[in-house]
Design a protein around this motif. Sequence first.
Motif, PDB file in Angstrom:
ATOM      1  N   PRO A   1       0.841  -1.284   0.050  1.00  0.00           N
ATOM      2  CA  PRO A   1      -0.070  -0.110  -0.113  1.00  0.00           C
ATOM      3  C   PRO A   1       0.815   1.197  -0.005  1.00  0.00           C
ATOM      4  O   PRO A   1       2.017   1.394   0.627  1.00  0.00           O
ATOM      5  CB  PRO A   1      -0.931  -0.182   1.373  1.00  0.00           C
ATOM      6  N   GLY A   2       0.551   2.225  -0.817  1.00  0.00           N
ATOM      7  CA  GLY A   2       1.422   3.493  -0.922  1.00  0.00           C
ATOM      8  C   GLY A   2       2.888   3.318  -1.639  1.00  0.00           C
ATOM      9  O   GLY A   2       3.412   4.214  -1.466  1.00  0.00           O
ATOM     10  N   GLN A   3       2.919   2.229  -2.131  1.00  0.00           N
ATOM     11  CA  GLN A   3       4.392   1.838  -2.814  1.00  0.00           C
ATOM     12  C   GLN A   3       4.319   1.652  -4.000  1.00  0.00           C
ATOM     13  O   GLN A   3       5.160   0.858  -4.752  1.00  0.00           O
ATOM     14  CB  GLN A   3       5.106   0.676  -1.770  1.00  0.00           C
ATOM     15  N   VAL A   4       3.627   2.517  -5.133  1.00  0.00           N
ATOM     16  CA  VAL A   4       3.627   2.154  -6.519  1.00  0.00           C
ATOM     17  C   VAL A   4       4.825   2.543  -7.041  1.00  0.00           C
ATOM     18  O   VAL A   4       5.363   1.991  -7.939  1.00  0.00           O
ATOM     19  CB  VAL A   4       2.225   3.002  -7.141  1.00  0.00           C
ATOM     20  N   LYS A   5       5.545   3.880  -6.377  1.00  0.00           N
ATOM     21  CA  LYS A   5       6.716   4.391  -6.811  1.00  0.00           C
ATOM     22  C   LYS A   5       7.761   3.121  -6.628  1.00  0.00           C
ATOM     23  O   LYS A   5       8.675   3.381  -7.671  1.00  0.00           O
ATOM     24  CB  LYS A   5       6.989   5.625  -6.007  1.00  0.00           C
ATOM     25  N   GLN A   6       7.717   2.340  -5.637  1.00  0.00           N
ATOM     26  CA  GLN A   6       8.573   1.236  -5.543  1.00  0.00           C
ATOM     27  C   GLN A   6       8.442   0.186  -6.462  1.00  0.00           C
ATOM     28  O   GLN A   6       9.403  -0.206  -7.045  1.00  0.00           O
ATOM     29  CB  GLN A   6       8.204   0.867  -3.930  1.00  0.00           C
ATOM     30  N   ALA A   7       7.210  -0.029  -6.711  1.00  0.00           N
ATOM     31  CA  ALA A   7       7.170  -1.026  -7.730  1.00  0.00           C
ATOM     32  C   ALA A   7       7.623  -0.502  -8.932  1.00  0.00           C
ATOM     33  O   ALA A   7       8.124  -1.532  -9.576  1.00  0.00           O
ATOM     34  CB  ALA A   7       5.524  -1.295  -7.984  1.00  0.00           C
ATOM     35  N   LYS A   8       7.357   0.686  -9.691  1.00  0.00           N
ATOM     36  CA  LYS A   8       7.965   1.154 -10.898  1.00  0.00           C
ATOM     37  C   LYS A   8       9.382   0.974 -10.617  1.00  0.00           C
ATOM     38  O   LYS A   8      10.038   0.659 -11.702  1.00  0.00           O
ATOM     39  CB  LYS A   8       7.301   2.666 -11.153  1.00  0.00           C
ATOM     40  N   ALA A   9      10.186   1.420  -9.784  1.00  0.00           N
ATOM     41  CA  ALA A   9      11.662   1.374  -9.551  1.00  0.00           C
ATOM     42  C   ALA A   9      12.043  -0.065  -9.985  1.00  0.00           C
ATOM     43  O   ALA A   9      13.249  -0.258 -10.448  1.00  0.00           O
ATOM     44  CB  ALA A   9      12.072   1.946  -8.350  1.00  0.00           C
ATOM     45  N   VAL A  10      11.365  -0.973  -9.115  1.00  0.00           N
ATOM     46  CA  VAL A  10      11.539  -2.529  -9.306  1.00  0.00           C
ATOM     47  C   VAL A  10      11.481  -2.733 -10.823  1.00  0.00           C
ATOM     48  O   VAL A  10      12.626  -3.598 -11.215  1.00  0.00           O
ATOM     49  CB  VAL A  10      10.804  -3.449  -8.383  1.00  0.00           C
TER      50      VAL A  10
END
Length: 294
Positions: free
Chosen positions: A206-215
Motif C-alpha cells: 500500500p502506498g508503494q507504487v513508486k517502489q514497484a515502478k523502480a523495481v
Amino acid sequence: MICNLCPRSCGARRSEAGGEGCCRMPELPVLARAALHHWEEPPISGTRGSGTVFFSGCSLGCVFCQNEKISRQDFGRAVTPERLREICQALIDQGAHNLNFVNPTHYAHTLAGLLEGWRPSIPVVFNTGGYDKVETLQRLEGKIDIYLPDLKYLDTDAAQRYSGASDYPKTARAAIREMVRQTGPCRFDDNGLLLKGTMIRHLILPGQVKQAKAVMDWVAGAFPPGTVWFSLMSQYTPWGDLTAVPELNRRLRPGEMRAAQEYMENLGLAGFTQERTSAKEEYTPPFDLTGVKA
C-alpha cells in the motif's frame, strides 16, 4: 554447524537439537507443509500443482509476512535428510510439476546435500525472499533449475522499516544476477511450464507504487528482453500486528494496482499480473504438517 548462509552472517551455532541466530532454526530441516499447491504462477502450478515444501524459520522477518506462523512463530517439525527425500519423492509420485522449496535460504546446505547425489525427475525451484548471499547460491549451481526470488524493495529506508534489512536492495540485486547467470534465459515446455530460468516477483505494498515502478525499471534495464519473467503481485493482505507501520494496515486500492499494471505493460516486461481479488487470506495455505508427518 556455524552458520553464515544468509546475508545476516550471524555466525550462529546450529545443532540438530536447536538453533540460535536470526533464523532461529536447527541444522536439521524444519518443515511446516509439503503438498501440491495450485496458486503459484501458471508456468509453476500448471494443471497438477507445484510440489511445495515449506521450510520454517526466516532470517528476513518482514512485518507483513502472511506466512507468519512459520516464518516468525517457527511452527514446524524437524525431519532427517532421509525423510526430506521421502517427502520430495511422495510429491513427485503425486504428479507435481516441480519440487518447490519455499523459504529455503537458511537451509541451502540441506538442499545442496539432498541434490548432490539425487537428481529429481522434475525441475527444482528455489522460492526465496531474495535476501540471499551470492556465495551460498554458487554452492547450488547446477542443482537448481528455477529461481523464484522476490525483489521487495530498491529503497533502503523501506527495506529497513519493513524487513530490518537496509542492505536488502543491494543484496537482492546481486543475488538475482547470480540466479540468472546460473539458469540463463527462461525456457518453457510445449504446455507453457517453466523448465529452467528465473522469475522475479514483486508484491505491491500500500502506498508503494513508486517502489514497484523502480523495481520494474531495474529488471527491464538489467536483463535483455525475455531473459527473465516478472510477476507483479497484488495479493497483499494486512496481517499481524501492524501498529508500528500503520500505512500498511489496508489493502491495495484499485488505482494502485492499475497504475502498476499499466507501467509493466508500457515497459514490455514479459510475465504476469495478479488479479486484485487474489488478496484474500484463504490463499495462504494451512500450515498443519500436511505431508510432513510420516
